[in-house]
Scaffold this motif. Structure first.
Motif, PDB file in Angstrom:
ATOM      1  N   GLU A   1       0.866  -0.941   0.353  1.00  0.00           N
ATOM      2  CA  GLU A   1      -0.058   0.236   0.545  1.00  0.00           C
ATOM      3  C   GLU A   1       0.555   1.455  -0.046  1.00  0.00           C
ATOM      4  N   GLU A   2       1.780   1.449   0.184  1.00  0.00           N
ATOM      5  CA  GLU A   2       2.807   2.502   1.431  1.00  0.00           C
ATOM      6  C   GLU A   2       3.916   3.176  -0.379  1.00  0.00           C
ATOM      7  N   LEU A   3       4.054   1.591  -0.727  1.00  0.00           N
ATOM      8  CA  LEU A   3       5.193   2.052  -1.918  1.00  0.00           C
ATOM      9  C   LEU A   3       4.752   2.641  -3.789  1.00  0.00           C
ATOM     10  N   ILE A   4       5.536   3.203  -3.547  1.00  0.00           N
ATOM     11  CA  ILE A   4       5.197   4.625  -5.001  1.00  0.00           C
ATOM     12  C   ILE A   4       6.240   3.995  -6.082  1.00  0.00           C
ATOM     13  N   ILE A   5       6.169   3.331  -6.958  1.00  0.00           N
ATOM     14  CA  ILE A   5       7.337   3.430  -7.959  1.00  0.00           C
ATOM     15  C   ILE A   5       6.881   4.864  -8.912  1.00  0.00           C
ATOM     16  N   GLY A   6       8.105   4.859 -10.198  1.00  0.00           N
ATOM     17  CA  GLY A   6       8.775   5.693 -10.997  1.00  0.00           C
ATOM     18  C   GLY A   6       8.394   5.526 -12.407  1.00  0.00           C
ATOM     19  N   ILE A   7       7.730   5.979 -12.783  1.00  0.00           N
ATOM     20  CA  ILE A   7       7.745   5.789 -14.416  1.00  0.00           C
ATOM     21  C   ILE A   7       7.860   7.026 -15.133  1.00  0.00           C
ATOM     22  N   ASP A   8       9.191   6.510 -16.459  1.00  0.00           N
ATOM     23  CA  ASP A   8       9.159   7.295 -17.447  1.00  0.00           C
ATOM     24  C   ASP A   8       8.288   6.832 -18.724  1.00  0.00           C
ATOM     25  N   LEU A   9       7.304   7.109 -18.923  1.00  0.00           N
ATOM     26  CA  LEU A   9       6.718   6.558 -20.206  1.00  0.00           C
ATOM     27  C   LEU A   9       7.557   7.224 -21.452  1.00  0.00           C
ATOM     28  N   GLY A  10       7.842   6.899 -21.624  1.00  0.00           N
ATOM     29  CA  GLY A  10       8.821   7.373 -23.823  1.00  0.00           C
ATOM     30  C   GLY A  10       8.640   7.297 -24.646  1.00  0.00           C
ATOM     31  N   THR A  11       8.933   8.565 -25.546  1.00  0.00           N
ATOM     32  CA  THR A  11       8.105   8.036 -26.942  1.00  0.00           C
ATOM     33  C   THR A  11       9.004   6.884 -27.331  1.00  0.00           C
TER      34      THR A  11
ATOM     35  N   VAL B   1      10.764   1.758 -15.596  1.00  0.00           N
ATOM     36  CA  VAL B   1      10.009   2.364 -14.119  1.00  0.00           C
ATOM     37  C   VAL B   1      11.523   1.800 -13.426  1.00  0.00           C
ATOM     38  N   GLY B   2      11.452   2.612 -11.915  1.00  0.00           N
ATOM     39  CA  GLY B   2      11.891   3.213 -10.821  1.00  0.00           C
ATOM     40  C   GLY B   2      11.499   3.340  -9.256  1.00  0.00           C
ATOM     41  N   VAL B   3      12.411   3.061  -8.744  1.00  0.00           N
ATOM     42  CA  VAL B   3      11.593   3.113  -7.068  1.00  0.00           C
ATOM     43  C   VAL B   3      13.545   3.338  -6.269  1.00  0.00           C
ATOM     44  N   VAL B   4      12.736   3.977  -5.186  1.00  0.00           N
ATOM     45  CA  VAL B   4      13.677   4.606  -4.428  1.00  0.00           C
ATOM     46  C   VAL B   4      14.023   3.391  -3.106  1.00  0.00           C
ATOM     47  N   ASP B   5      15.232   2.858  -3.744  1.00  0.00           N
ATOM     48  CA  ASP B   5      15.278   1.944  -2.139  1.00  0.00           C
ATOM     49  C   ASP B   5      16.853   2.062  -0.851  1.00  0.00           C
ATOM     50  N   SER B   6      16.722   2.078   0.250  1.00  0.00           N
ATOM     51  CA  SER B   6      17.914   2.712   0.479  1.00  0.00           C
ATOM     52  C   SER B   6      18.205   3.724   0.172  1.00  0.00           C
TER      53      SER B   6
ATOM     54  N   THR C   1       5.800  -8.039  -5.287  1.00  0.00           N
ATOM     55  CA  THR C   1       4.876  -7.472  -4.379  1.00  0.00           C
ATOM     56  C   THR C   1       4.285  -6.671  -5.237  1.00  0.00           C
ATOM     57  N   PRO C   2       2.961  -7.545  -5.487  1.00  0.00           N
ATOM     58  CA  PRO C   2       1.740  -6.323  -5.695  1.00  0.00           C
ATOM     59  C   PRO C   2       1.939  -4.834  -5.616  1.00  0.00           C
ATOM     60  N   LEU C   3       2.095  -3.763  -7.005  1.00  0.00           N
ATOM     61  CA  LEU C   3       1.748  -2.111  -6.678  1.00  0.00           C
ATOM     62  C   LEU C   3       0.673  -1.149  -6.812  1.00  0.00           C
ATOM     63  N   ALA C   4       0.259  -0.219  -6.750  1.00  0.00           N
ATOM     64  CA  ALA C   4      -0.818   0.737  -7.064  1.00  0.00           C
ATOM     65  C   ALA C   4      -0.470   2.217  -7.403  1.00  0.00           C
ATOM     66  N   ARG C   5       0.504   2.329  -6.795  1.00  0.00           N
ATOM     67  CA  ARG C   5       0.965   3.928  -6.498  1.00  0.00           C
ATOM     68  C   ARG C   5       1.868   3.973  -8.132  1.00  0.00           C
ATOM     69  N   ALA C   6       1.500   5.535  -8.514  1.00  0.00           N
ATOM     70  CA  ALA C   6       3.302   5.319  -9.655  1.00  0.00           C
ATOM     71  C   ALA C   6       3.220   7.001  -9.758  1.00  0.00           C
ATOM     72  N   VAL C   7       4.988   7.504  -9.993  1.00  0.00           N
ATOM     73  CA  VAL C   7       4.653   8.929  -9.882  1.00  0.00           C
ATOM     74  C   VAL C   7       4.698   8.856 -11.619  1.00  0.00           C
ATOM     75  N   VAL C   8       4.166   9.264 -12.750  1.00  0.00           N
ATOM     76  CA  VAL C   8       4.692   9.273 -14.202  1.00  0.00           C
ATOM     77  C   VAL C   8       5.150  10.824 -14.811  1.00  0.00           C
ATOM     78  N   THR C   9       6.314  10.468 -15.339  1.00  0.00           N
ATOM     79  CA  THR C   9       6.412  11.714 -16.044  1.00  0.00           C
ATOM     80  C   THR C   9       5.892  12.201 -17.586  1.00  0.00           C
ATOM     81  N   VAL C  10       5.760  13.566 -17.773  1.00  0.00           N
ATOM     82  CA  VAL C  10       5.644  13.860 -19.085  1.00  0.00           C
ATOM     83  C   VAL C  10       6.237  15.406 -19.168  1.00  0.00           C
ATOM     84  N   PRO C  11       6.332  14.725 -20.920  1.00  0.00           N
ATOM     85  CA  PRO C  11       7.648  16.655 -21.462  1.00  0.00           C
ATOM     86  C   PRO C  11       6.714  17.685 -20.598  1.00  0.00           C
ATOM     87  N   ALA C  12       7.649  18.310 -19.968  1.00  0.00           N
ATOM     88  CA  ALA C  12       7.119  19.891 -19.430  1.00  0.00           C
ATOM     89  C   ALA C  12       6.354  20.443 -20.390  1.00  0.00           C
TER      90      ALA C  12
END
Lengths: 182, 604
Positions: B3-13, B18-23, B135-146
């Motif tokens: 429930e807590e973990l959030i992943i980061g996604i670069d949805l590129g052309t 996909v990445g995550v922060v660990d320690s 682990t199943p995940l459900a929360r994400a940050v997704v990047t877009v062109p500025a």
């Protein structure tokens, strides 16, 4: 109306130093507080208002004399400048329109000479605008003193003139950016 | 479910990660084969479910018309916004939907939207992360062109929701790269610029870093400029050099694939041979390409990033920010040595190459995700909205309400009143863009402000325009009488396009008849010729005396080529296009010369 000076815990003065505003805004933005987006948006607006001398004057005047509108006539000292601005903007818009229509590198290149000429004219205008702005900002201390003595007339007059200058400066700046980017 | 973990996604052309922060450290997650890049490709086999990622990428040569790549170029845009080139040059067929939306036609029974295709990619990245983290995940940050506008951001968010995510933040790509760059430099102060040239989009953002504060000062970009355009330029030169004439879709896909390989190889080598075995029937072709050729072909595309960068720099300077001290390069296209040279020449800065061109944005997304779930502290991020937001006035002008480069979240209110007795409501058209005329900007949609019945001027409704931290707009109306707020729906205003236009667009988009295609390309090429020919005369009048004799002969020859192609009764579109291209190339030096003398004040 929110008092932006109070929100950032700054003295209600016209001669605030932008760096002081920045520092206070950063401190406040760092500490999480209830309010979320609403609070953050208010902090950003307070900062944007207080770092800009014209918006700062407008806010200061609105807090002290909410019913005094800025005086809107153009001061005789600005009349010459006013007359010089529209023809330059018009010429520039004409060049820009043709630049935007041009789809090939060569057709754009052919217009460069006119674009550069327009750019120089705009820069000349900006050089006339800036000292006029500076002269008005130099009067802020006196304006504040008059205001504290209950006379808001000088503030309203300065605000009116500054708003004209700011609008012209913005119009010139937009054209410069468009010339750079087209 | 974590429930807590959030992943980061670069949805590129071109590629997604996909990445995550660990320690405390951000890292990129690999799929089960150990690959960190997922090609942003989806393919529909004749039978069975769609293929996503590398499997789809492999099928692009066998089934180019059933394989979708670079879908990011189309997300959140109405069909009517597409340029003729975008419609014609797409390897997969695009058709218009009933509400002016873009649909990809895989076959008559399979019509998919850019949002659905992006959702398939995001779902793949979700499973890559879930397998890697077990682990199943459900929360994400997704990047877009500025420089993505409101509709493009909303569509991206919608795709993530469709893929089963809760979107915690839509993050700007150059901002993400700045986070990755600055994570280990939190005690430094600096003004930096991020030059982000990816597969399909370009952004330049200027940021100030100070005491863990990352503040975006200004941003500018072009959401239709990137490595794809390099490939297309190279492929175009291949077609001209090999005298191929009109290309079939398979041939085009081959040329583009070869273009990409040549581009990549010439980043390290000086000369390569491009081979095209059995390109046309039994015919094979070969072409030697040097780095100098490549540079000449790419120069016009690279040049397009310059005014955009200057614009962002000028805006930052106007906001009183000190000189940009570092120029950070990210995005796969910044690997091109010539591009780096050009940047050095233009901005007098040695490009900072410390960031991994493909991974930096995903790492930044992971850091932002870490900030939101408490795994990274001590960083504060403040971003801006890239485009001015406004409403259309009666005269068809745009009235700016929230200027570009405003720090977000940001809000502004406007008061509306009834203009006639018993008026029930008022429609407001909401726009984004920098042009004076409303029609030159993006129409985000229309909101309807309700009035309580009364005499003219009696109803007063305050409308608040708010842009949140995702750069997404919300419009609220407050009835001053009741003090009640409610959200106004921003409706797609494409219904305003008259029926005839829609009919025509539908007709154009499904009409693949060769005759019409030829005629349409002919008309476009003719317009270009009609612009070029007088421009050549004018250019020679301005600077003809400075052109070397042999160049002059080349120009005259190219002009004659265009004239004779124009005069052809068969309307040979490919020949006219090629003649235009030859004239473009013959006048490249002349064009550069004109710009040079205009700036130096000579020749006047």
């Amino acid at each position: 109306m929110t008092n932006f000076f109070a929100l950032l815990e700054l003295p209600e003065s016209l001669s605030l130093d932008p760096e002081t505003v920045e520092t206070s805004w950063r401190e406040k933005s760092r500490t999480p507080a209830p309010g979320g987006d609403d609070r953050a948006a208010a902090l950003h607006e307070a900062r944007a208002t207080l770092v800009d001398p014209v918006r700062r004057l407008a806010h200061w005047l609105a807090l002290r004399a909410p019913d005094a509108p800025p005086e809107c006539g153009i001061d005789p000292a600005l009349m010459d400048l006013f007359g010089a601005i529209s023809p330059v903007l018009e010429t520039t818009d004409h060049v820009l329109a043709r630049l935007r229509r041009a789809s090939t590198a060569l057709a754009k290149a052919v217009l460069t000479r006119e674009a550069v000429a327009a750019q120089l004219q705009i820069q000349e205008l900006l050089q006339r605008i800036r000292p006029l702005q500076a002269a008005l900002l130099d009067r802020f201390d006196a304006i504040e003193e008059d205001g504290r003595a209950g006379d808001h007339q000088p503030a309203a007059r300065a605000l009116g003139q500054l708003k004209f200058l700011q609008r012209w400066e913005a119009q010139c700046h937009e054209r410069l950016l468009a010339l750079i980017a087209t | 479910m974590n429930e807590e973990l959030i992943i980061g996604i670069d949805l590129g052309t071109t590629n997604s990660l996909v990445g995550v922060v660990d320690s405390g450290f951000p890292l990129i997650l690999a799929d089960r084969d150990g690959d960190r890049l997922t090609p942003s490709c989806v393919s529909w086999p004749e039978e069975g479910p769609p293929l996503v990622g590398k499997e789809a990428f492999r099928s692009r040569m066998v089934a180019p018309e059933r394989t979708v790549s670079s879908i990011k170029r189309f997300i959140g845009r109405p069909f009517s916004d597409l340029s003729p080139e975008e419609r014609n040059d797409s390897a997969f067929p695009l058709v218009v939907g009933a509400r002016d939306e873009i649909l990809v036609e895989i076959d008559p029974d399979t019509l998919v939207t850019p949002v659905e295709i992006s959702a398939l990619l995001l779902a793949r990245l979700k499973s890559v992360a879930e397998e890697a983290l077990e682990t199943p995940l459900a929360r994400a940050v997704v990047t877009v062109p500025a420089y993505f506008n409101n509709s493009q951001r909303e569509a991206t968010k919608q795709a993530a929701v469709l893929a089963g995510f809760t979107v915690e933040r839509i993050l700007n790509e150059p901002t993400a790269a700045a986070l990755a760059y600055g994570l280990d430099k939190l005690d430094e102060s600096a003004t930096v610029a991020v030059y982000d040239l990816g597969g399909g989009t370009f952004d330049l953002s200027v940021l100030q870093m100070r005491d863990g504060f990352f503040e975006v000062i200004s941003t500018a970009g072009d959401t239709r400029l990137g490595g794809d355009d390099f490939d297309r330029a190279i492929a175009g030169h291949f077609a001209t050099a090999l005298a191929l004439g009109t290309l079939g879709p398979g041939e085009e896909a081959t040329l583009l694939a070869r273009a990409r390989e040549v581009k990549e190889a010439l980043s390290t080598e000086e000369k390569v041979t491009a081979r095209f075995p059995f390109l046309r029937g039994n015919e094979s072709f070969e072409l030697e390409v040097t780095r100098a050729d490549l540079e000449r072909w790419l120069a016009p595309v690279i040049e397009r990033t310059r005014p955009i960068a200057r614009r962002a720099f000028a805006e930052a300077a106007r906001k009183g920010v000190g000189e940009v001290e570092r120029l950070i390069l990210v995005g796969g296209s910044t690997r091109i040595p010539f591009l780096r040279e050009k940047l050095r020449e233009w901005f007098g800065l040695d490009p900072d190459l410390s960031q991994h061109p493909d991974e930096s944005i995903a790492l930044g997304a992971a850091i932002q995700a870490g900030m939101l779930c408490g795994r990274v502290r001590e960083i504060i991020l403040v971003d801006v909205t890239p485009l001015s937001l406004g409403i259309e006035t009666f005269g068809g002008l745009m009235n700016v309400i929230l200027p570009r480069n405003s720090t977000i979240p940001v809000k502004a209110g406007e008061l509306f009143t009834n203009a006639v007795d018993r008026q029930q409501s008022m429609a407001i058209r909401v726009l984004q863009g920098e042009r004076e005329l409303a029609k030159d900007n993006w129409l985000l949609g229309e909101v309807t402000v309700p009035f309580s019945p009364g005499p003219k001027g009696s109803a007063r409704v305050g409308v608040q325009f708010a842009i949140d931290r995702d750069g997404i707009l919300e419009v609220l109306a407050r009835d001053t009488a009741t003090g009640e707020d409610h959200v106004l729906e921003i409706r797609n205003a494409a219904v305003d396009v008259d029926d005839e236009t829609v009919e025509r667009m539908i007709g154009e988009s499904i009409d693949h008849a060769f005759e019409d295609m030829n005629e349409r390309i002919w008309t476009e090429a003719k317009l270009k010729s009609e612009e070029l020919l007088p421009a050549v005369d004018e250019a020679l009048a301005q600077a003809g005396h400075l052109v070397p004799t042999e160049d002059r002969a080349g120009i005259d020859e190219a002009v004659a080529g265009v004239r004779s192609a124009l005069a052809s009764e068969s309307h040979d579109a490919a020949a006219l296009k090629a003649a235009n291209a030859a004239l473009d190339e013959a006048t490249q030096t002349l064009a550069a010369l004109l710009v040079e003398i205009a700036f130096s004040g000579e020749g006047s």
